[in-house]
Enzyme design. Sequence first.
Site, mmCIF file in Angstrom:
data_model
loop_
_atom_site.group_PDB
_atom_site.id
_atom_site.type_symbol
_atom_site.label_atom_id
_atom_site.label_comp_id
_atom_site.label_asym_id
_atom_site.label_seq_id
_atom_site.Cartn_x
_atom_site.Cartn_y
_atom_site.Cartn_z
ATOM 1 N N TYR A 57 37.574 40.800 40.376
ATOM 2 C CA TYR A 57 36.976 39.472 40.275
ATOM 3 C C TYR A 57 35.598 39.564 39.632
ATOM 4 O O TYR A 57 34.705 40.244 40.138
ATOM 5 C CB TYR A 57 36.873 38.810 41.642
ATOM 6 C CG TYR A 57 38.193 38.361 42.228
ATOM 7 C CD1 TYR A 57 39.350 38.271 41.454
ATOM 8 C CD2 TYR A 57 38.290 38.015 43.570
ATOM 9 C CE1 TYR A 57 40.560 37.853 41.992
ATOM 10 C CE2 TYR A 57 39.500 37.587 44.122
ATOM 11 C CZ TYR A 57 40.623 37.512 43.338
ATOM 12 O OH TYR A 57 41.814 37.106 43.880
ATOM 13 N N HIS A 128 47.533 44.068 44.875
ATOM 14 C CA HIS A 128 47.326 42.814 44.157
ATOM 15 C C HIS A 128 48.562 42.306 43.413
ATOM 16 O O HIS A 128 48.834 41.102 43.390
ATOM 17 C CB HIS A 128 46.170 42.989 43.165
ATOM 18 C CG HIS A 128 45.462 41.727 42.822
ATOM 19 N ND1 HIS A 128 44.203 41.700 42.285
ATOM 20 C CD2 HIS A 128 45.823 40.428 42.932
ATOM 21 C CE1 HIS A 128 43.823 40.446 42.081
ATOM 22 N NE2 HIS A 128 44.794 39.657 42.461
ATOM 23 N N ARG A 129 49.281 43.195 42.765
ATOM 24 C CA ARG A 129 50.477 42.819 42.008
ATOM 25 C C ARG A 129 51.519 43.925 42.143
ATOM 26 O O ARG A 129 51.160 45.099 42.261
ATOM 27 C CB ARG A 129 50.161 42.629 40.514
ATOM 28 C CG ARG A 129 49.383 41.379 40.176
ATOM 29 C CD ARG A 129 50.313 40.203 40.001
ATOM 30 N NE ARG A 129 49.586 38.980 39.670
ATOM 31 C CZ ARG A 129 50.163 37.803 39.510
ATOM 32 N NH1 ARG A 129 51.478 37.696 39.645
ATOM 33 N NH2 ARG A 129 49.461 36.739 39.226
ATOM 34 N N SER A 158 50.239 41.065 47.714
ATOM 35 C CA SER A 158 50.022 39.798 47.026
ATOM 36 C C SER A 158 51.064 39.686 45.920
ATOM 37 O O SER A 158 51.364 40.675 45.236
ATOM 38 C CB SER A 158 48.607 39.752 46.441
ATOM 39 O OG SER A 158 48.354 38.521 45.789
ATOM 40 N N ASN A 159 51.621 38.501 45.779
ATOM 41 C CA ASN A 159 52.596 38.229 44.719
ATOM 42 C C ASN A 159 53.852 39.085 44.820
ATOM 43 O O ASN A 159 54.438 39.481 43.814
ATOM 44 C CB ASN A 159 51.948 38.426 43.335
ATOM 45 C CG ASN A 159 50.734 37.544 43.132
ATOM 46 O OD1 ASN A 159 50.845 36.322 43.139
ATOM 47 N ND2 ASN A 159 49.573 38.149 42.987
ATOM 48 N N LEU A 228 44.131 24.352 46.654
ATOM 49 C CA LEU A 228 43.546 23.058 46.290
ATOM 50 C C LEU A 228 44.076 22.557 44.948
ATOM 51 O O LEU A 228 43.506 21.656 44.342
ATOM 52 C CB LEU A 228 42.021 23.154 46.252
ATOM 53 C CG LEU A 228 41.326 23.251 47.618
ATOM 54 C CD1 LEU A 228 39.842 23.533 47.454
ATOM 55 C CD2 LEU A 228 41.533 21.977 48.429
ATOM 56 N N GLY A 283 39.290 28.247 47.155
ATOM 57 C CA GLY A 283 38.812 29.011 46.017
ATOM 58 C C GLY A 283 37.602 28.439 45.302
ATOM 59 O O GLY A 283 37.048 29.093 44.430
#
Length: 321
Positions: A57, A128-129, A158-159, A228, A283
């Site tokens: 990030y 993460h992936r 994640s994912n 959101l 986020g």
Amino acid sequence: MTEQTAAPYGRLLYGCMGLGGDWSTEPHEITDVEAAAEAIDAALDIGVTLFDHADIYRHGKAEAVFGEVLAGTSGLRERIQLQTKCGIRLNERGLETHYDLSADAIIERVNGSLERLRTDYVDILLLHRPDPLMDPAEVAAAVGKLMAEGKVRALGVSNMCAAQIEFLQDSLETPVVANQLELSLLKRDWLESTVLVNHPDAQGYSFPHGTLEYCAREGITLQAYGALARGHYTGNPPERPTPAESATAALLSEMARENGTTVEAVLLGWLMKHPAGIVPVIGTANPDRIRACAGAARAAEAMTRAEWYRLWVTARGSNIP
């Protein structure tokens, strides 16, 4: 689907991808640290205790500014939980993006995150992936080493779909505790897949059927990023919204007015109404929008089945089959 109890860190978590300035590799500035502090304070004000990061990030700057706030705020580390992710590499070896869940990469990236966050451990590490070259035994060895050293306390993904988690879990000595997926009223393939079984419209959705059910059954907390709806209904509408998007934004505003709450709370409450125990990731870096999410749990509790379905049907722009 069995109803889940709330995650141990509460019903909302804060996603820190928006902290740290821009996505350049230039160093962050003091104003970025100050903005991070304001966002963190806003999240704490609404009861958030888990903060979500990733090593990539803002090219590490999101973790770095958070670490400066953490180091400068007495007692903060003891009040919160930290989560970070590894597995994505950017602009390396002639590739814009590639995935790397090798043991050396996991250990290297976690140590880098700890240094930037200025902490000795993270409460949860997420992969993460999915990495097509992943060796589950190699992942298990790296995670086991990090846990033995006290640097990681729990593991999530994640994912990933149910089959990928199950394949990984077979080699792990620790349970997978979380799966972070993009879930929202705007991105609804996770929901559409549950009603379009044996229906021609199912061809338009790629979400792996059964993943939510698997996570709920195994006690794996579903964390919803993009919760959101990327601002489509709350402050960042598309230049040319579709009729469904305009109608949904109007309905959300109407429901917020009728219930004395905010559009953000209704939007998150819609996700939280689902019996899988979805935990939305907030986020936005805007402190006012963060605080606007405070009533999400109450909105979920107050929302009727008919209201929940009305939002879904309005967002999809047609009746369910």
